[in-house]
Motif scaffolding. Structure first.
Motif, PDB file in Angstrom:
ATOM      1  N   TYR A  10      -1.777  -9.731  -5.856  1.00  0.00           N
ATOM      2  CA  TYR A  10      -1.337  -9.373  -4.510  1.00  0.00           C
ATOM      3  C   TYR A  10      -2.015  -8.079  -4.053  1.00  0.00           C
ATOM      4  O   TYR A  10      -2.206  -7.147  -4.850  1.00  0.00           O
ATOM      5  CB  TYR A  10       0.182  -9.182  -4.476  1.00  0.00           C
ATOM      6  CG  TYR A  10       0.968 -10.443  -4.743  1.00  0.00           C
ATOM      7  CD1 TYR A  10       1.464 -11.212  -3.700  1.00  0.00           C
ATOM      8  CD2 TYR A  10       1.228 -10.855  -6.052  1.00  0.00           C
ATOM      9  CE1 TYR A  10       2.194 -12.367  -3.943  1.00  0.00           C
ATOM     10  CE2 TYR A  10       1.962 -12.006  -6.310  1.00  0.00           C
ATOM     11  CZ  TYR A  10       2.436 -12.759  -5.251  1.00  0.00           C
ATOM     12  OH  TYR A  10       3.157 -13.896  -5.494  1.00  0.00           O
ATOM     13  N   ARG A  11      -2.320  -7.982  -2.759  1.00  0.00           N
ATOM     14  CA  ARG A  11      -2.900  -6.758  -2.231  1.00  0.00           C
ATOM     15  C   ARG A  11      -1.930  -5.586  -2.334  1.00  0.00           C
ATOM     16  O   ARG A  11      -2.348  -4.428  -2.364  1.00  0.00           O
ATOM     17  CB  ARG A  11      -3.300  -6.967  -0.763  1.00  0.00           C
ATOM     18  CG  ARG A  11      -4.452  -7.948  -0.569  1.00  0.00           C
ATOM     19  CD  ARG A  11      -4.808  -8.083   0.897  1.00  0.00           C
ATOM     20  NE  ARG A  11      -5.910  -9.034   1.082  1.00  0.00           N
ATOM     21  CZ  ARG A  11      -6.404  -9.374   2.267  1.00  0.00           C
ATOM     22  NH1 ARG A  11      -5.873  -8.856   3.376  1.00  0.00           N
ATOM     23  NH2 ARG A  11      -7.404 -10.243   2.351  1.00  0.00           N
ATOM     24  N   ARG A  12      -0.657  -5.890  -2.374  1.00  0.00           N
ATOM     25  CA  ARG A  12       0.358  -4.847  -2.467  1.00  0.00           C
ATOM     26  C   ARG A  12       0.154  -3.971  -3.698  1.00  0.00           C
ATOM     27  O   ARG A  12       0.613  -2.829  -3.744  1.00  0.00           O
ATOM     28  CB  ARG A  12       1.745  -5.484  -2.494  1.00  0.00           C
ATOM     29  CG  ARG A  12       2.902  -4.492  -2.322  1.00  0.00           C
ATOM     30  CD  ARG A  12       4.249  -5.183  -2.549  1.00  0.00           C
ATOM     31  NE  ARG A  12       5.340  -4.318  -2.134  1.00  0.00           N
ATOM     32  CZ  ARG A  12       5.992  -4.418  -0.984  1.00  0.00           C
ATOM     33  NH1 ARG A  12       5.620  -5.348  -0.109  1.00  0.00           N
ATOM     34  NH2 ARG A  12       6.981  -3.600  -0.681  1.00  0.00           N
TER      35      ARG A  12
END
Length: 529
Positions: free
Chosen positions: A79-81
């Motif tokens: 995830y980019r998070r």
């Protein structure tokens, strides 16, 4: 390899049937299949009585299972998070490290302002190390039981509270208030230092783990660098004007409190325990293990029975404790050689920035080579050489030489920190990363307290060279301990001898589930995750 990157599962040896007897019967006209024989050398035998009922009753993990040689990988996702999580953590770790060193780098100024001794100012640094040791065990338990989010909230929150309490310590008779504030910040540190490897392992992919861990550690190192650079600039030495000195100290304290508050808010918004889907096959497999089988106290016991890890605890503690001691006493070393506070801060900045570069390069090197012991030993030896050179060039009077030797020392000494973390995770897998990292940091704090107090005494009673030679002797001992770390027992082809495997590694000889008989054969399978 990154711990768990290669997981091997073993099948108990059983009696394999004659291959010639392996056959497949077609389903009867009434829809009932009498028997299915395995076609892969008798690896698994299935007896199905009612396929319709079986399809409805199979557990998800069994329903998704495939025969050996056709193993389906578990679902993973990046995830980019994860970059936001890493950034926020690194920033509030930076602020906490800044608050640790902001007193020591201008020891002479705070000594005059509060009218106390060097020893008391040193304790504003040492309290970080003292508080860590008794609190690391409950903090690590909290991380394992309650998760990453609560731990990060405590770290960022206490860091913010401590920063605001410091704003109330502006006054020449309020040293005790600044000590209370620094103690609060030291408690926050307990919920920070053990997190880099946990964040890296639960949020980042297998080829990103070492780099992410190094980046998280780099945030703390950057905080030390800023702590070396800014205080001498924000609080110049004005012994003739205590009011102006107090005003400058206030600017530094209020600025730190404002930044800490912003980072706490971002921590509440951004950081979660873990992503919805695991980032790697190793994490996916660990998540399928029964949580009730994990015991924190048993994990501690197993780690202390792990001889390679004990040797790493001692060697890591010596190296990191030496770095803490040098950082705390750097101002006193430089001032003793008639250099200014600004130069002391710049030398400290050079030491840490070079170390940050070393941390990143070492992380990248480990990601590509997985040569943990070799890298650790080489970095340790070069750090010893660097400490010797720094010791004997400090009193030459040539400031450029001091800058160069400090940079070389920092490159390898500070670059060692993420290597130690990842090496610890590697030789203790599948134990919790938070537990191994917490113990490494605990030993670093113990050695840091001892080294700072003894080196400080030698520096004040004799000279900085005597204190530095004391550290050189211990670092040499650390080289020997690192060389004694054995990798022979770290064999991923079987469960570790130190503890029972945390994830299933053996298939039962025979198991009946909803009318399906699973029988293992002599086929040993190896699944690369």
């Amino acid at each position: 390899m990154v711990a768990g990157e290669l997981l091997q599962e073993h099948v108990l040896h059983g009696s394999a049937p004659d291959p010639s007897s392996a056959a497949s019967e077609t389903p009867a006209s009434d829809g009932k299949a009498e028997q299915y024989g395995d076609l892969t050398d008798g690896a698994v035998h299935l007896t199905v009585q009612d396929p319709n009922a079986l399809e409805q009753q199979l557990f998800p993990s069994e329903g998704e299972a495939m025969l050996p040689g056709e193993q389906k990988p578990l679902e993973t996702k990046l995830y980019r998070r994860r970059f936001a999580v890493l950034t926020i953590f690194s920033l509030y770790s930076l602020v906490n490290a800044f608050q640790w060193i902001q007193y020591s780098i201008i020891t002479n100024i705070f000594k005059d302002y509060y009218n106390v001794s060097n020893v008391k100012i040193n304790w504003l640094s040492v309290v970080y190390m003292v508080a860590y040791v008794p609190l690391i065990f409950p903090a690590t338990w909290l991380l394992d039981k309650k998760g990453l989010r609560l731990t990060t909230l405590l770290g960022a929150g206490l860091n913010c509270i401590g920063a605001w309490v410091k704003c109330a310590s502006i006054g020449s008779d309020l040293f005790w208030v600044t000590m209370v504030a620094q103690t609060i910040c030291s408690v926050a540190q307990v919920f920070i230092l053990g997190l880099p490897s946990r964040i890296a392992s639960v949020w980042f992919g297998p080829r990103e783990v070492s780099t992410a861990c190094a980046t998280a550690v780099l945030g703390n190192q950057l905080g030390v660098a800023v702590g070396f650079l800014l205080p001498p600039v924000l609080v110049p030495n004005t012994p003739e004007d205590k009011v102006l000195m107090g005003h400058n100290i206030g600017i530094m304290f209020y600025g730190t409190a404002a930044v800490s508050t912003l980072l706490f808010i971002l921590t509440v918004i951004v950081i979660q325990d873990r992503p919805q889907l695991p980032p790697s096959q190793a994490q996916a497999v660990l998540l399928t293990g029964p949580a009730e089988d994990y015991s924190y106290s048993q994990s501690i016991v197993r780690l202390f029975k792990n001889k390679p890890f004990i040797l790493l605890l001692l060697s890591y503690g010596i190296m990191t404790g030496s770095f803490y001691s040098v950082s705390t006493l750097l101002n006193q070393m430089i001032i003793a050689h008639n250099h200014s506070e600004l130069n002391a801060g710049r030398i400290g900045l050079t030491l840490v920035v070079a170390g940050m570069v070393g941390s990143i390069l070492c992380g990248l090197w480990l990601d590509h080579t997985k040569a943990y012991k070799m890298t650790t030993l080489v970095v340790y030896i070069i750090s010893f050489i660097g400490m010797l050179v720094f010791t004997f060039t400090l009193d030459l009077g040539d400031l450029l030489v001091v800058f160069f030797t400090a940079g070389a020392l920092g490159f390898f000494m500070t670059g060692y920190l993420p290597i130690g973390f990842e090496f610890g995770v590697e030789i203790t897998y599948p134990e919790s990363e938070g537990t191994s990292s917490g113990l490494l940091n605990a030993f670093a704090q113990v050695f840091g307290v001892i080294f700072t107090l003894i080196q400080g005494k030698l520096t004040s009673d004799y000279n900085p060279q005597a204190g530095n030679l004391f550290l050189c002797a211990w670092i040499f001992l650390g080289i020997i301990l690192t060389g004694l770390i054995s990798m022979e027992n770290l064999n991923y082809k079987q469960p570790f001898p130190f503890y029972p495997a945390k994830v299933p590694t053996v298939c039962p000889v025979e198991k009946v589930v909803n009318g399906v008989t699973l029988t293992s054969s002599g086929l040993s399978r190896e699944t690369s995750l």
